[in-house]
Design a protein around this motif. Structure first.
Motif, PDB file in Angstrom:
ATOM      1  N   LYS A  78      11.368  14.036  -1.293  1.00  0.00           N
ATOM      2  CA  LYS A  78      11.194  12.589  -1.232  1.00  0.00           C
ATOM      3  C   LYS A  78      12.302  11.956  -0.402  1.00  0.00           C
ATOM      4  N   GLY A  79      11.908  11.006   0.437  1.00  0.00           N
ATOM      5  CA  GLY A  79      12.845  10.195   1.198  1.00  0.00           C
ATOM      6  C   GLY A  79      12.461   8.743   1.061  1.00  0.00           C
ATOM      7  N   PRO A 131      -1.715   5.730  15.956  1.00  0.00           N
ATOM      8  CA  PRO A 131      -2.548   5.051  14.958  1.00  0.00           C
ATOM      9  C   PRO A 131      -2.832   5.888  13.720  1.00  0.00           C
ATOM     10  N   SER A 132      -2.789   7.214  13.853  1.00  0.00           N
ATOM     11  CA  SER A 132      -3.100   8.082  12.711  1.00  0.00           C
ATOM     12  C   SER A 132      -1.952   8.179  11.709  1.00  0.00           C
ATOM     13  N   ILE A 133      -0.783   7.665  12.039  1.00  0.00           N
ATOM     14  CA  ILE A 133       0.383   7.735  11.149  1.00  0.00           C
ATOM     15  C   ILE A 133       0.501   6.440  10.361  1.00  0.00           C
ATOM     16  N   GLN A 134       0.425   6.536   9.017  1.00  0.00           N
ATOM     17  CA  GLN A 134       0.486   5.359   8.162  1.00  0.00           C
ATOM     18  C   GLN A 134       1.913   5.056   7.701  1.00  0.00           C
ATOM     19  N   TYR A 135       2.686   6.109   7.396  1.00  0.00           N
ATOM     20  CA  TYR A 135       4.032   5.917   6.887  1.00  0.00           C
ATOM     21  C   TYR A 135       5.043   6.676   7.740  1.00  0.00           C
ATOM     22  N   GLU A 136       6.275   6.180   7.712  1.00  0.00           N
ATOM     23  CA  GLU A 136       7.413   6.930   8.240  1.00  0.00           C
ATOM     24  C   GLU A 136       8.437   7.060   7.132  1.00  0.00           C
ATOM     25  N   HIS A 185       2.865   7.297  -1.371  1.00  0.00           N
ATOM     26  CA  HIS A 185       2.989   5.844  -1.474  1.00  0.00           C
ATOM     27  C   HIS A 185       4.455   5.535  -1.770  1.00  0.00           C
ATOM     28  N   PRO A 186       5.003   4.430  -1.254  1.00  0.00           N
ATOM     29  CA  PRO A 186       6.421   4.128  -1.474  1.00  0.00           C
ATOM     30  C   PRO A 186       6.831   4.027  -2.936  1.00  0.00           C
ATOM     31  N   SER A 187       5.889   3.724  -3.854  1.00  0.00           N
ATOM     32  CA  SER A 187       6.243   3.558  -5.268  1.00  0.00           C
ATOM     33  C   SER A 187       6.276   4.880  -6.033  1.00  0.00           C
TER      34      SER A 187
END
Length: 450
Positions: free
Chosen positions: A86-87, A99-104, A17-19
């Protein structure tokens, strides 16, 4: 740097998650793009992308810009496993990700990415969730899908200059067919276009984009697309599809064909004219000759040939041997204004306007040398040597014969008016067996739509 085994504690991609303050993932590079350039708002640089897959089947897109792209495009190997720290994580754009990719995730040049040595077999090599070709016609444009299909036909490798960037890229088109008895055109770009194809070959394509052109759906590869030319070694569906094609699929007719990588779709004259009428308003701002319409294929009879005062006249002209434009005779020979040269003898070529008839009506087709040779049964030089009776004989034998024409509309603008001409770029005598198969296919498609 390489790391043996899994020393660091890693997290599944699905839990990121971004946080989150810190994380590390262990993932396989399942696809990688070419190093390419970008420009936006006066800035420019380089870009490199990868698709990642972890042990639980989670997927992520990795993005590298400028110095990071230059560094990692030469370091990250396809099908190898790495530890990624982490990036900058953000929600993936569905236009550029499956569609299967949620984040980049964007990694900088100083990111400590390490290759994992040893046994990495727990991470599968490629994750596929296939969509059958008959479902794609109902999908929105720009959606990314995975496809398993048979190569029914393919074009030659060619180069095109992209309008936006001005860069030259390799391109190859192929017609795909699957066991839903549906077909679509796939355009392969870049290094993927250089892969050798064979008719009857089963291929698996990951992350290809759905496109729409003149209401026709097609597929094209993206910067992170992956093409598996022998999926039967790992995918049972590919084995079943190959068996279907060998026993049934190879005899199925398709509504599209390829001519020099141009897609040719079978249509009636009425369908082509309606398409032109619906779209020509969008081209009023184009200069003459800048509009390129798609090729269409139509089955039609030749019913009227050009005559002057009811007398058959050879529809030929004197042409430049180099550029095929009209030449004029003077004291130096036959002069071509375009080439600025004089020739002792010109070429003789056909130019005619013939009326053709199909089940929906008639239209005039502009015919040039290659098509004229087919219709009239002799060369332009031979016809020009005939008297009017022999020319009339050529016309009589050409009348009411049926051909498969490949036609392209050409829109011209003059004095605020739009004029549409239909150019016949290819003609061949009708193959009644092939035509019967196409009619059966059309009947089947009508039944499915009821």
């Amino acid at each position: 740097m390489s790391i043996a085994g899994n020393i660091l504690e890693t997290l599944p991609i699905s839990t990121l998650h971004p946080s989150m303050p810190q994380w590390t993932i262990k993932a396989r590079v399942t696809a990688r793009s070419e190093l390419r350039t970008w420009s936006k708002n006066g800035r420019s640089g380089t870009l490199f992308c990868v698709n990642l897959l972890d042990v639980e089947g989670g997927e992520m897109k990795g993005v590298f810009f400028n110095e990071a792209a230059d560094r990692w495009s030469s370091s990250l190997e396809l099908d190898s496993v790495y530890l990624f720290p982490k990036g900058k994580l953000k929600v993936a754009s569905k236009r550029f990700c499956s569609p299967s990719i949620q984040y980049e995730c964007v990694w900088k040049n100083d990111a400590e990415i390490s290759k994992v040595d040893g046994d990495t077999s727990s991470i599968q090599h490629m994750g596929f969730s296939f969509v059958s070709l008959d479902k794609i016609s109902a999908m929105d444009a720009d959606v990314l899908v995975n496809v398993l299909a048979v190569v029914h036909d393919f074009g030659q490798l060619s180069s095109v200059v992209l309008k936006k960037s001005g860069q030259q890229r390799q391109r190859r088109s192929a017609i795909l067919l699957d066991d839903s008895c549906s077909s679509l055109v796939l355009t392969l770009w870049g290094v993927l276009a250089e892969n050798e194809l064979t008719v009857g070959q089963v291929i698996a394509i990951k992350s290809c984009r759905v496109s729409t052109f003149f209401h026709n759906k097609s597929l094209s590869t993206t910067e992170t697309s992956y093409v598996d030319g022998s999926p039967a070694t790992t995918i049972q569906q590919a084995v079943d599809l190959q068996r279907w094609y060998d026993t049934t699929g190879k005899t199925i007719a398709v509504m599209s064909s390829l001519v020099n990588n141009d897609v040719v779709v079978r249509k009636t004259f009425a369908q082509v004219e309606l398409e032109v009428e619906n779209h020509k308003i969008n081209y009023h701002d184009n200069e003459r000759g800048n509009v390129t319409w798609p090729l269409s294929s139509a089955t039609a009879f030749v019913v009227t040939l050009p005559r002057s005062n009811k007398v058959a006249v050879a529809p030929t002209y004197m042409a430049c041997p180099k550029c095929h434009r009209k030449v004029a005779e003077n004291c130096e020979g036959w002069c071509c204004e375009a080439c600025q040269r004089a020739y002792p003898e010109p070429d003789k070529r056909y130019i005619a306007s013939v009326m053709a008839l199909d089940a929906t009506g008639t239209t005039f087709l502009k015919v040039f040398d290659d098509v004229g040779n087919v219709i009239f049964g002799c060369t332009a030089s031979e016809m020009q040597a005939y008297d009017s009776n022999n020319v009339e004989g050529c016309f009589e034998q050409a009348n009411f014969k049926q051909y498969v024409f490949k036609i392209r509309p050409k829109v011209d603008f003059y004095a605020g008016q739009t004029y549409v001409h239909f150019h016949a770029q290819h003609a061949q005598p009708i193959d009644f067996v092939a035509e019967s198969r196409l009619l059966l296919l059309e009947i089947r498609m009508l039944q499915q739509n009821q």
